[in-house]
Design a protein around this motif. Structure first.
Motif, PDB file in Angstrom:
ATOM      1  N   VAL A   1      -7.977  -1.394   2.554  1.00 41.39           N
ATOM      2  CA  VAL A   1      -8.212  -0.838   1.219  1.00 41.39           C
ATOM      3  C   VAL A   1      -8.610  -1.937   0.239  1.00 41.39           C
ATOM      4  O   VAL A   1      -9.406  -1.708  -0.675  1.00 41.39           O
ATOM      5  CB  VAL A   1      -6.965  -0.060   0.722  1.00 41.39           C
ATOM      6  CG1 VAL A   1      -5.780  -0.979   0.558  1.00 41.39           C
ATOM      7  CG2 VAL A   1      -7.272   0.644  -0.595  1.00 41.39           C
TER       8      VAL A   1
ATOM      9  N   GLN B   1     -12.240  -2.364   0.587  1.00 42.97           N
ATOM     10  CA  GLN B   1     -12.941  -1.224  -0.003  1.00 42.97           C
ATOM     11  C   GLN B   1     -13.019  -1.339  -1.524  1.00 42.97           C
ATOM     12  O   GLN B   1     -13.997  -0.934  -2.143  1.00 42.97           O
ATOM     13  CB  GLN B   1     -12.244   0.077   0.393  1.00 42.97           C
ATOM     14  CG  GLN B   1     -12.330   0.416   1.882  1.00 42.97           C
ATOM     15  CD  GLN B   1     -11.488   1.621   2.265  1.00 42.97           C
ATOM     16  OE1 GLN B   1     -10.620   2.057   1.501  1.00 42.97           O
ATOM     17  NE2 GLN B   1     -11.734   2.174   3.451  1.00 42.97           N
ATOM     18  N   GLU B   2     -11.942  -1.904  -2.115  1.00 41.87           N
ATOM     19  CA  GLU B   2     -11.881  -2.002  -3.575  1.00 41.87           C
ATOM     20  C   GLU B   2     -12.359  -3.349  -4.094  1.00 41.87           C
ATOM     21  O   GLU B   2     -12.340  -3.602  -5.304  1.00 41.87           O
ATOM     22  CB  GLU B   2     -10.445  -1.726  -4.041  1.00 41.87           C
ATOM     23  CG  GLU B   2      -9.961  -0.319  -3.703  1.00 41.87           C
ATOM     24  CD  GLU B   2      -8.580  -0.019  -4.236  1.00 41.87           C
ATOM     25  OE1 GLU B   2      -8.036  -0.867  -4.983  1.00 41.87           O
ATOM     26  OE2 GLU B   2      -8.042   1.056  -3.926  1.00 41.87           O
TER      27      GLU B   2
ATOM     28  N   SER C   1       0.863  -1.183   0.000  1.00 36.95           N
ATOM     29  CA  SER C   1       0.000   0.000   0.000  1.00 36.95           C
ATOM     30  C   SER C   1       0.901   1.235   0.000  1.00 36.95           C
ATOM     31  O   SER C   1       2.115   1.124   0.141  1.00 36.95           O
ATOM     32  CB  SER C   1      -0.930  -0.006   1.218  1.00 36.95           C
ATOM     33  OG  SER C   1      -0.191  -0.093   2.424  1.00 36.95           O
TER      34      SER C   1
END
Length: 234
Positions: free
Chosen positions: A89, A92-93, A45
């Motif tokens: 993340v 989220q994606e 990330s």
């Protein structure tokens, strides 16, 4: 082939991995051909958007020190923009970064053809991958020996011992550890190093002093490869 982990997010995994790759690239076979070296960062990330797509500085550093040149997506198959825990993340994606997904994205047969391959983790040892899954499951599947980078700062003794206990409890072997002084103002460094030497079950592969401007070739001067070569973690 080895897995590189650290006592914390900013312990210096990439600097140590890059320096070890730099050292290994200087080795030669009996026919005088250079060693094939490769650094892999499965998930990262804090990536930046470029004309070529998302790029992570750690993955690029490993790629720069690898003699085997792969496409970036082969070096870092899972990359995310926010500098937060990857599983957050990824959720989220809608991206699957389970141990199985990571394993499927890695070209293990290709890695095994090289003389020296390092797979660098993200964060510390117990990196969550979502749904109560964690990075050590991938390392267990591959049965990789582990190199532990100890970020030398206040609290490093506790972090190092707890990480060692977790790795061993997972049924894996620590083949060596590196002390990397991330805190330039740390007090009693020598005393802490002496205590670490007593507490750690594996040999020390080197002690990197605090470097105001960390450079791979400079860091490599403080490391040694003989134990890794004897271990033959290919």
């Amino acid at each position: 082939m080895y897995f590189v982990t650290g006592t914390d997010t900013d312990s210096g995994k990439t600097l140590v991995s890059s320096a070890l790759l730099h050292l290994a690239s200087q080795l030669r076979h009996q026919d005088d051909s250079p060693w094939q070296t490769l650094g892999i960062k499965p998930v990262a990330s804090g990536c930046e958007q470029t004309a070529e797509g998302l790029r992570n500085s750690d993955a690029l550093a490993l790629q720069a020190q690898s003699s085997v040149q792969l496409d970036y997506r082969q070096v870092n198959p899972f990359s995310f923009t926010p500098a937060i825990a990857p599983h957050i993340v990824a959720a989220q994606e809608g991206v699957d970064i389970s141990p199985e997904a990571l394993h499927a994205a890695l070209d293990i047969p290709r890695y095994q053809e090289t003389d020296f391959t390092l797979i660098e983790g993200a964060g510390g040892w117990r990196l969550p991958l979502g749904n109560q899954r964690m990075m050590p499951e991938l390392v267990q599947t591959l049965q990789l020996p582990v190199i532990l980078v100890v970020g030398m700062k206040l609290g490093c003794l506790n972090h190092a011992v707890l990480t060692q206990e977790a790795i061993l409890a997972d049924g894996l072997q620590i083949t060596g550890w590196v002390a990397n002084q991330v805190d330039g103002e740390m007090q009693y460094v020598a005393e802490n190093l002496a205590e670490l030497t007593e507490l750690m079950s594996a040999p020390c592969l080197g002690v990197i002093p605090h470097l105001a401007s960390p450079q791979v070739d400079v860091a490599s001067e403080y490391l040694t490869l003989p134990h890794l070569l004897r271990h033959n973690g290919k």
